[in-house]
Design an enzyme around this catalytic site. Structure first.
Site, mmCIF file in Angstrom:
data_model
loop_
_atom_site.group_PDB
_atom_site.id
_atom_site.type_symbol
_atom_site.label_atom_id
_atom_site.label_comp_id
_atom_site.label_asym_id
_atom_site.label_seq_id
_atom_site.Cartn_x
_atom_site.Cartn_y
_atom_site.Cartn_z
ATOM 1 N N GLU A 167 17.688 25.136 -21.498
ATOM 2 C CA GLU A 167 17.585 26.497 -20.986
ATOM 3 C C GLU A 167 17.131 26.447 -19.539
ATOM 4 O OE1 GLU A 167 15.217 30.690 -21.755
ATOM 5 O OE2 GLU A 167 14.784 28.974 -23.018
ATOM 6 N N ASN A 180 13.853 32.580 -11.408
ATOM 7 C CA ASN A 180 12.731 33.465 -11.121
ATOM 8 C C ASN A 180 13.069 34.297 -9.889
ATOM 9 O OD1 ASN A 180 11.127 32.399 -13.255
ATOM 10 N ND2 ASN A 180 10.763 30.608 -11.989
ATOM 11 N N HIS A 228 8.374 18.679 -16.567
ATOM 12 C CA HIS A 228 9.386 17.633 -16.645
ATOM 13 C C HIS A 228 10.348 17.960 -17.777
ATOM 14 C CE1 HIS A 228 6.563 16.074 -19.738
ATOM 15 N NE2 HIS A 228 7.631 15.529 -20.268
ATOM 16 N N GLU A 241 11.429 12.389 -18.708
ATOM 17 C CA GLU A 241 10.914 11.569 -19.810
ATOM 18 C C GLU A 241 12.070 11.130 -20.685
ATOM 19 O OE1 GLU A 241 7.773 11.935 -23.561
ATOM 20 O OE2 GLU A 241 8.195 13.688 -22.319
#
Length: 79
Positions: free
Chosen positions: A8, A12, A26, A74
């Site tokens: 997603e 803003n 992250h 990650e």
């Protein structure tokens, strides 16, 4: 979402600019072979900021790489 990858992205509207770390923390991606993935990224010139290994207080194997903008990605060893 149970059988496919979902990412997603949001926009803003009231934000003109971001500094490193203010856009998001992250992203995490599951990989089938974390050690091979890290070596492939390293061989391509990618920056490894945490070598593959178990999480602190756990057994899930993770690694972190850094994108060209300095954001962390990650990698999580898929079960």
């Amino acid at each position: 979402e149970e059988s496919t990858t979902v990412l997603e992205l949001t926009y803003n509207w009231d934000t003109k600019a971001y500094e490193l770390g203010t856009a998001y923390g992250h992203i995490a991606l599951g990989v089938d072979d974390i050690y091979a993935a890290v070596e492939g990224i390293r061989a391509s010139g990618g920056k490894i900021v945490r070598e593959p290994g178990p999480m602190k207080h756990g057994s899930t194997v993770i690694a972190f790489i850094e994108d060209p903008d300095g954001y962390k990605v990650e990698l999580i060893q898929a079960a």
